[in-house]
Design a protein around this motif. Structure first.
Motif, PDB file in Angstrom:
ATOM      1  N   ALA A 138       0.817  -1.125  -0.120  1.00  0.00           N
ATOM      2  CA  ALA A 138       0.001  -0.205  -0.239  1.00  0.00           C
ATOM      3  C   ALA A 138       0.898   1.246  -0.293  1.00  0.00           C
ATOM      4  CB  ALA A 138      -1.154  -0.289   1.314  1.00  0.00           C
ATOM      5  N   LYS A 139       1.910   1.004   0.780  1.00  0.00           N
ATOM      6  CA  LYS A 139       2.692   1.771   0.777  1.00  0.00           C
ATOM      7  C   LYS A 139       3.456   2.697  -0.711  1.00  0.00           C
ATOM      8  CE  LYS A 139       5.194   5.423   2.812  1.00  0.00           C
ATOM      9  NZ  LYS A 139       5.022   6.743   2.683  1.00  0.00           N
ATOM     10  N   LEU A 140       4.007   1.416  -1.164  1.00  0.00           N
ATOM     11  CA  LEU A 140       4.248   1.715  -2.328  1.00  0.00           C
ATOM     12  C   LEU A 140       3.502   2.284  -3.838  1.00  0.00           C
ATOM     13  CD1 LEU A 140       6.365  -1.724  -2.357  1.00  0.00           C
ATOM     14  CD2 LEU A 140       7.926   1.167  -2.397  1.00  0.00           C
ATOM     15  N   GLU A 141       2.444   1.606  -3.117  1.00  0.00           N
ATOM     16  CA  GLU A 141       1.762   2.284  -4.122  1.00  0.00           C
ATOM     17  C   GLU A 141       1.032   3.554  -4.199  1.00  0.00           C
ATOM     18  OE1 GLU A 141      -2.078  -0.216  -3.600  1.00  0.00           O
ATOM     19  OE2 GLU A 141      -1.600  -1.825  -4.756  1.00  0.00           O
ATOM     20  N   GLN A 142       1.037   4.390  -2.967  1.00  0.00           N
ATOM     21  CA  GLN A 142       0.892   5.332  -2.765  1.00  0.00           C
ATOM     22  C   GLN A 142       2.661   6.707  -3.010  1.00  0.00           C
ATOM     23  OE1 GLN A 142       1.053   6.474   1.234  1.00  0.00           O
ATOM     24  NE2 GLN A 142       1.141   9.097   1.651  1.00  0.00           N
ATOM     25  N   ILE A 143       3.046   5.694  -2.871  1.00  0.00           N
ATOM     26  CA  ILE A 143       4.393   6.598  -3.557  1.00  0.00           C
ATOM     27  C   ILE A 143       4.809   6.927  -4.553  1.00  0.00           C
ATOM     28  CG2 ILE A 143       7.205   6.444  -3.969  1.00  0.00           C
ATOM     29  CD1 ILE A 143       7.299   4.713  -1.297  1.00  0.00           C
ATOM     30  N   ARG A 145       1.570   6.559  -6.851  1.00  0.00           N
ATOM     31  CA  ARG A 145       0.328   7.878  -7.176  1.00  0.00           C
ATOM     32  C   ARG A 145       1.943   9.383  -6.432  1.00  0.00           C
ATOM     33  NH1 ARG A 145      -2.947   4.741  -4.653  1.00  0.00           N
ATOM     34  NH2 ARG A 145      -2.763   5.308  -2.475  1.00  0.00           N
ATOM     35  N   GLU A 146       2.244   9.383  -5.686  1.00  0.00           N
ATOM     36  CA  GLU A 146       3.172  10.822  -5.966  1.00  0.00           C
ATOM     37  C   GLU A 146       3.981  10.718  -6.982  1.00  0.00           C
ATOM     38  OE1 GLU A 146       4.889  10.034  -1.826  1.00  0.00           O
ATOM     39  OE2 GLU A 146       2.822  10.023  -0.798  1.00  0.00           O
ATOM     40  N   ILE A 147       4.352   9.781  -7.699  1.00  0.00           N
ATOM     41  CA  ILE A 147       5.849  10.229  -8.198  1.00  0.00           C
ATOM     42  C   ILE A 147       4.596  10.332  -9.278  1.00  0.00           C
ATOM     43  CG2 ILE A 147       7.091   9.145  -9.923  1.00  0.00           C
ATOM     44  CD1 ILE A 147       7.948   7.442  -7.567  1.00  0.00           C
TER      45      ILE A 147
END
Length: 325
Positions: A138-143, A145-147
């Motif tokens: 989930a954290k990687l997906e958030q990163i 999205r931020e990228i």
């Protein structure tokens, strides 16, 4: 593979973007006890522990995708006897003929004892992270999205910078750089299609007197007013730009000599009928229509010569270069 690379004093592995081993040097094979057939077309993760697979996914791939390289990644790989061998890995993405590969250099960590404590700590953290993989993903997906958001913002900023680079700050019109690019395009179109186009140079009459009498701030307002008039009366395909000072320019695609004079005359009348704080002002115009043998420079010279004639003959008038023949 080059003989020197084959027996280089460090391991070399080339993998595809998906992690499939495409090539490997003999140094790495000898160190790990594998044969060429053991690794080629196998996934690099096939010689990793679960913990190291997580390292690879959470650091190696994101870093390669973001910057095209990975430096000093500490990772362990399993040799033929399933023993864990620690390495420092440096990788770089490379594209040749449209095919992407990732070249990896692996240097064995011989003084492993110096890293035991760090390795045990990292192993514990990685094992904990593995059991919490849903949270990590989930954290990687958030990163991710931020990228994507940052990339979109960067593209938007780049578009704004490009627009600023071709825009005249005072009038909001396109500047000389943009005009030259569009003029070059029209010359190229003419060379392939022979479609006529014309160039109009516009100069504000007695502009120095406006500045001397009313001040530069009022002079700027006159320039802005002329820009609005030209923009509002120009046709959809016309290019309106400011050359500099009190000179403006129009590129009239698909417009021959007689029609260009009609367009210019309508603009001249629109300017003459406009009133502002200083009353009214007029413009003089010079026109040239592109002909065989012309260049961008010769076209500008002809239009400028026609403009000079308009000035000499009393200003507030339109002159086409063909009128001088």
């Amino acid at each position: 593979m080059d003989e020197r690379l084959k027996y280089a004093p460090c391991g070399y592995v080339s993998i595809t973007h998906e992690g499939i081993v495409a090539d490997v040097n003999q140094t790495f094979l000898d160190l790990m006890g594998y044969s060429h057939e053991d690794l080629i077309q196998k996934h690099l993760e096939s010689i990793m522990s679960t913990a190291n697979k997580l390292i690879f996914h959470s650091y190696f791939y994101p870093q390669i995708n973001l910057s095209g390289r990975v430096e000093e990644l500490f990772i362990s790989l399993k040799d033929k006897d399933k023993q864990s061998i620690p390495f420092i890995l440096n990788g770089r993405r490379f594209v040749s003929d449209g095919v992407e590969v990732i070249d990896c250099v692996l240097v064995q960590m011989r003084k492993r004892i110096d890293y035991e404590q760090e390795l045990r700590s990292a192993k514990k953290q990685i094992e904990e992270a593995y059991w919490q993989k849903d949270q990590a993903l989930a954290k990687l997906e958030q990163i991710h999205r931020e990228i994507e958001q940052k990339q979109a913002e960067l593209m938007e900023m780049n578009a704004i910078l490009v627009e600023l680079s071709v825009t005249d700050k005072l009038t909001g019109l396109k500047n000389r750089r943009f005009f030259q690019e569009k003029l070059d395009e029209q010359v190229h179109v003419y060379g392939t299609s022979r479609k006529p186009f014309s160039l109009v140079i516009i100069d504000i009459d007695h502009f120095k007197k406006v500045n001397d009498t009313w001040g530069h701030q009022m002079g700027d307002q006159v320039l802005e007013s002329l820009a609005r008039i030209l923009t509002s009366h120009a046709r959809g395909e016309d290019v309106v730009a400011r050359l500099g000072g009190e000179e403006f320019v129009l590129i009239l695609p698909n417009t021959d000599g007689p029609d260009s004079k009609k367009v210019a005359e309508r603009l001249r009348l629109a300017v003459a009928g406009f009133t502002c704080e200083i009353g009214s002002f007029t413009v003089s115009m010079g026109i040239a229509t592109f002909a065989p043998g012309d260049t961008d420079a010769s076209l500008l010279k002809k239009a400028d010569e026609a403009l000079y004639t308009s000035k000499e003959n009393g200003r507030n008038r339109v002159t086409h270069i063909m009128d001088l023949k």
